[in-house]
Design a protein around this motif. Structure first.
Motif, PDB file in Angstrom:
ATOM      1  N   VAL A   1      49.401  61.742  36.872  1.00 17.38           N
ATOM      2  CA  VAL A   1      49.621  60.897  38.049  1.00 17.38           C
ATOM      3  C   VAL A   1      48.396  60.015  38.218  1.00 17.38           C
ATOM      4  CG1 VAL A   1      49.995  60.806  40.540  1.00 17.38           C
ATOM      5  CG2 VAL A   1      51.133  62.567  39.175  1.00 17.38           C
ATOM      6  N   LEU A   2      48.621  58.729  38.220  1.00 15.22           N
ATOM      7  CA  LEU A   2      47.540  57.754  38.389  1.00 15.22           C
ATOM      8  C   LEU A   2      47.403  57.421  39.868  1.00 15.22           C
ATOM      9  CD1 LEU A   2      45.559  55.550  37.329  1.00 15.22           C
ATOM     10  CD2 LEU A   2      47.554  54.060  37.070  1.00 15.22           C
ATOM     11  N   GLY A   3      46.172  57.456  40.363  1.00 14.54           N
ATOM     12  CA  GLY A   3      45.923  57.125  41.764  1.00 14.54           C
ATOM     13  C   GLY A   3      44.927  55.993  41.903  1.00 14.54           C
ATOM     14  N   VAL A   4      45.300  54.976  42.660  1.00 13.02           N
ATOM     15  CA  VAL A   4      44.381  53.861  42.930  1.00 13.02           C
ATOM     16  C   VAL A   4      44.741  53.261  44.279  1.00 13.02           C
ATOM     17  CG1 VAL A   4      45.829  52.200  41.675  1.00 13.02           C
ATOM     18  CG2 VAL A   4      43.402  51.694  42.040  1.00 13.02           C
ATOM     19  N   ARG A   5      43.732  52.992  45.068  1.00 13.48           N
ATOM     20  CA  ARG A   5      43.986  52.444  46.404  1.00 13.48           C
ATOM     21  C   ARG A   5      44.349  50.961  46.312  1.00 13.48           C
ATOM     22  NH1 ARG A   5      43.604  56.083  50.031  1.00 13.48           N
ATOM     23  NH2 ARG A   5      42.232  57.880  49.755  1.00 13.48           N
ATOM     24  N   PRO A   6      45.176  50.476  47.239  1.00 16.39           N
ATOM     25  CA  PRO A   6      45.599  49.068  47.217  1.00 16.39           C
ATOM     26  C   PRO A   6      44.437  48.085  47.199  1.00 16.39           C
ATOM     27  CG  PRO A   6      46.967  50.298  48.738  1.00 16.39           C
ATOM     28  CD  PRO A   6      45.876  51.232  48.304  1.00 16.39           C
ATOM     29  N   THR A   7      43.311  48.463  47.819  1.00 12.50           N
ATOM     30  CA  THR A   7      42.151  47.574  47.864  1.00 12.50           C
ATOM     31  C   THR A   7      41.353  47.585  46.568  1.00 12.50           C
ATOM     32  OG1 THR A   7      40.933  49.364  48.933  1.00 12.50           O
ATOM     33  CG2 THR A   7      41.863  47.669  50.368  1.00 12.50           C
ATOM     34  N   ASP A   8      41.676  48.535  45.662  1.00 11.27           N
ATOM     35  CA  ASP A   8      40.921  48.665  44.422  1.00 11.27           C
ATOM     36  C   ASP A   8      41.671  48.092  43.224  1.00 11.27           C
ATOM     37  OD1 ASP A   8      38.745  49.887  45.667  1.00 11.27           O
ATOM     38  OD2 ASP A   8      39.707  51.852  45.588  1.00 11.27           O
ATOM     39  N   ILE A   9      42.710  47.295  43.515  1.00 16.97           N
ATOM     40  CA  ILE A   9      43.427  46.579  42.466  1.00 16.97           C
ATOM     41  C   ILE A   9      43.066  45.098  42.603  1.00 16.97           C
ATOM     42  CG2 ILE A   9      45.672  46.024  41.468  1.00 16.97           C
ATOM     43  CD1 ILE A   9      46.752  48.568  42.776  1.00 16.97           C
ATOM     44  N   ILE A  10      42.593  44.516  41.521  1.00 12.31           N
ATOM     45  CA  ILE A  10      42.097  43.138  41.540  1.00 12.31           C
ATOM     46  C   ILE A  10      43.097  42.224  40.842  1.00 12.31           C
ATOM     47  CG2 ILE A  10      40.176  41.631  40.860  1.00 12.31           C
ATOM     48  CD1 ILE A  10      38.575  44.379  40.527  1.00 12.31           C
ATOM     49  N   ILE A  11      43.435  41.134  41.523  1.00 16.50           N
ATOM     50  CA  ILE A  11      44.256  40.101  40.888  1.00 16.50           C
ATOM     51  C   ILE A  11      43.321  39.157  40.140  1.00 16.50           C
ATOM     52  CG2 ILE A  11      45.884  38.211  41.269  1.00 16.50           C
ATOM     53  CD1 ILE A  11      46.757  39.635  43.832  1.00 16.50           C
ATOM     54  N   ASN A  12      43.442  39.151  38.815  1.00 17.98           N
ATOM     55  CA  ASN A  12      42.528  38.358  37.986  1.00 17.98           C
ATOM     56  C   ASN A  12      43.348  37.581  36.968  1.00 17.98           C
ATOM     57  OD1 ASN A  12      40.529  37.297  36.390  1.00 17.98           O
ATOM     58  ND2 ASN A  12      39.320  39.184  36.278  1.00 17.98           N
ATOM     59  N   ASN A  13      43.750  36.385  37.339  1.00 19.69           N
ATOM     60  CA  ASN A  13      44.575  35.565  36.457  1.00 19.69           C
ATOM     61  C   ASN A  13      43.747  34.800  35.428  1.00 19.69           C
ATOM     62  OD1 ASN A  13      47.032  36.285  37.690  1.00 19.69           O
ATOM     63  ND2 ASN A  13      46.683  34.816  39.345  1.00 19.69           N
ATOM     64  N   GLU A  14      42.419  34.969  35.482  1.00 14.35           N
ATOM     65  CA  GLU A  14      41.547  34.242  34.562  1.00 14.35           C
ATOM     66  C   GLU A  14      41.194  35.092  33.342  1.00 14.35           C
ATOM     67  OE1 GLU A  14      40.825  31.127  35.202  1.00 14.35           O
ATOM     68  OE2 GLU A  14      41.860  31.199  37.138  1.00 14.35           O
ATOM     69  N   ALA A  15      41.097  36.417  33.547  1.00 11.22           N
ATOM     70  CA  ALA A  15      40.610  37.284  32.472  1.00 11.22           C
ATOM     71  C   ALA A  15      41.663  37.510  31.398  1.00 11.22           C
ATOM     72  CB  ALA A  15      40.166  38.622  33.056  1.00 11.22           C
ATOM     73  N   GLU A  16      41.182  37.853  30.224  1.00 11.12           N
ATOM     74  CA  GLU A  16      42.073  38.183  29.130  1.00 11.12           C
ATOM     75  C   GLU A  16      42.288  39.701  29.098  1.00 11.12           C
ATOM     76  OE1 GLU A  16      40.387  36.712  25.572  1.00 11.12           O
ATOM     77  OE2 GLU A  16      40.426  34.600  26.196  1.00 11.12           O
ATOM     78  N   ALA A  17      43.359  40.107  28.416  1.00 10.69           N
ATOM     79  CA  ALA A  17      43.641  41.525  28.173  1.00 10.69           C
ATOM     80  C   ALA A  17      43.769  42.330  29.458  1.00 10.69           C
ATOM     81  CB  ALA A  17      42.565  42.133  27.280  1.00 10.69           C
ATOM     82  N   VAL A  18      44.301  41.727  30.498  1.00 11.71           N
ATOM     83  CA  VAL A  18      44.621  42.486  31.706  1.00 11.71           C
ATOM     84  C   VAL A  18      46.134  42.546  31.816  1.00 11.71           C
ATOM     85  CG1 VAL A  18      42.496  41.907  32.912  1.00 11.71           C
ATOM     86  CG2 VAL A  18      44.465  40.402  33.142  1.00 11.71           C
TER      87      VAL A  18
END
Length: 369
Positions: free
Chosen positions: A287-304
């Motif tokens: 089970v993967l856990g991550v808070r909503p504030t700890d997800i980054i929208i990064n449309n510039e980076a590669e391999a995301v």
């Protein structure tokens, strides 16, 4: 003031019906330091109020021991425990004015009128009720009644102050005001205090440490930061935080020598943080856990990882994005980004590696990195 200790406390109610959970409180241990503010937090029916009532002497203890200072109090009558108790429903005496409600416990102890008056006039300004002393409870607002309720508990100069859902009947604004007042008062008098609440905001803002309960058992005991950033198990992870932590079943896959979390239904994959790479292997399910504030929208980076927006909510100071990851599971993202999104927009995601957690599917316990 005094240290409060509960050692392996159990509470069982006699019933003719067989129930899955035999104990309302099950092997509960807790240590509150002298002058500490401790919150007992959990959902309705988890045993938190029963625990408080055992400390107060209003419920008998099935097994275990409770100590205040060096004294074992299991067999002491409530009036002999030197405890102040403020209930959620105020329990003020309608015929008496505020002055007499506050003074009531001292009158029962045959304390002199001069000493009672001195104590009332000392506590009334502290609780900001000095202008209400001649009023009857019927003329008070909910917030004023609770101030009187707490003043009545404090005037006894208790070794331990117990607060049972003290803000539950108040509206949102008044709850916030009285939360601040309770913290201010505690900082001034430094009385060992135990707060029972189902409201995580109350516990997080008021308590030095929080004991989180579920089904009669202690799940985790730590500072607000500890239970928020390092939840011990799935229950704590999902209970603490608003919006709650994203908890999703994922598979571990290896591609081109790199290890990923894979959301099988949608093909979304996220790189496994370095701290976990020696602990997981391809084919595992976690089970993967991550808070909503700890997800980054990064449309510039590669391999995301690329994902598709399902729902976008503009809440003013923050925005929430919901991503469908399959099997009726949704990934929630909270961002302060000014950009507006539409359903179907493609975005690229990165997870804050240090704030990403994995949990054992079988036990629910967090896998320690």
């Amino acid at each position: 003031m005094a240290r409060l200790v509960l050692k392996n406390v159990f509470k069982r109610y006699e019933t003719k019906k067989k129930v899955a959970n035999e104990y309302a409180v099950n092997d509960f241990s807790l240590s509150c330091e002298d002058g500490e503010f401790v919150g007992i937090l959990g959902p309705s029916g988890c045993g938190k109020t029963t625990t408080l009532r055992m400390i107060a002497g209003l419920e008998t203890i099935t097994k275990g021991d409770i100590f205040i200072g060096d004294s074992r109090i299991n067999d002491l009558h409530p009036k002999d425990r030197n405890i102040g108790l403020a209930f959620e429903d105020y329990a003020l005496y309608p015929p008496l004015n505020v002055y007499d409600n506050i003074a009531f416990n001292l009158l029962a102890k045959n304390i002199s009128k001069d000493e009672i008056h001195r104590r009332v006039m000392e506590i009334a300004p502290l609780m900001k009720v000095e202008d209400l002393l001649e009023m009857k409870p019927a003329g008070l607002s909910g917030g004023q009644k609770q101030r009187v309720n707490i003043a009545r508990a404090l005037i006894r100069r208790p070794m331990v102050l117990l607060l049972d859902e003290p803000l539950s009947h108040l509206d949102g604004k008044m709850r916030q005001v009285l939360r601040t007042e309770i913290k201010r008062i505690h900082n001034r008098i430094k009385c060992t205090t135990v707060l029972v609440t189902h409201d995580q905001m109350e516990a997080m803002s008021l308590a030095d440490r929080i004991a989180i309960m579920d089904e009669g058992k202690l799940q985790q005991f730590g500072t607000p930061l500890e239970v928020y950033d390092s939840p011990a198990n799935l229950f704590v992870a999902g209970f603490i935080g608003e919006p709650p932590m994203n908890l999703m079943k994922v598979s571990i896959v290896e591609e081109d020598g790199k290890i990923y979390f894979l959301f099988p239904r949608k093909g979304i994959r996220v790189a496994v943080p370095r701290k976990y790479r020696g602990m997981v292997k391809s084919g595992m399910n976690v089970v993967l856990g991550v808070r909503p504030t700890d997800i980054i929208i990064n449309n510039e980076a590669e391999a995301v990882s690329e994902a598709v927006v399902d729902v976008f909510e503009n809440l003013g100071d923050e925005k929430r994005i919901s991503i469908d990851v399959g099997e009726e599971e949704f990934l929630t993202i909270t961002t302060e980004d000014e950009r507006r999104y539409q359903k179907g927009d493609r975005i690229h995601l990165q997870f804050h590696e240090a704030k990403t957690h994995i949990f054992d599917i079988e036990t629910g316990n967090r896998i320690q990195a």
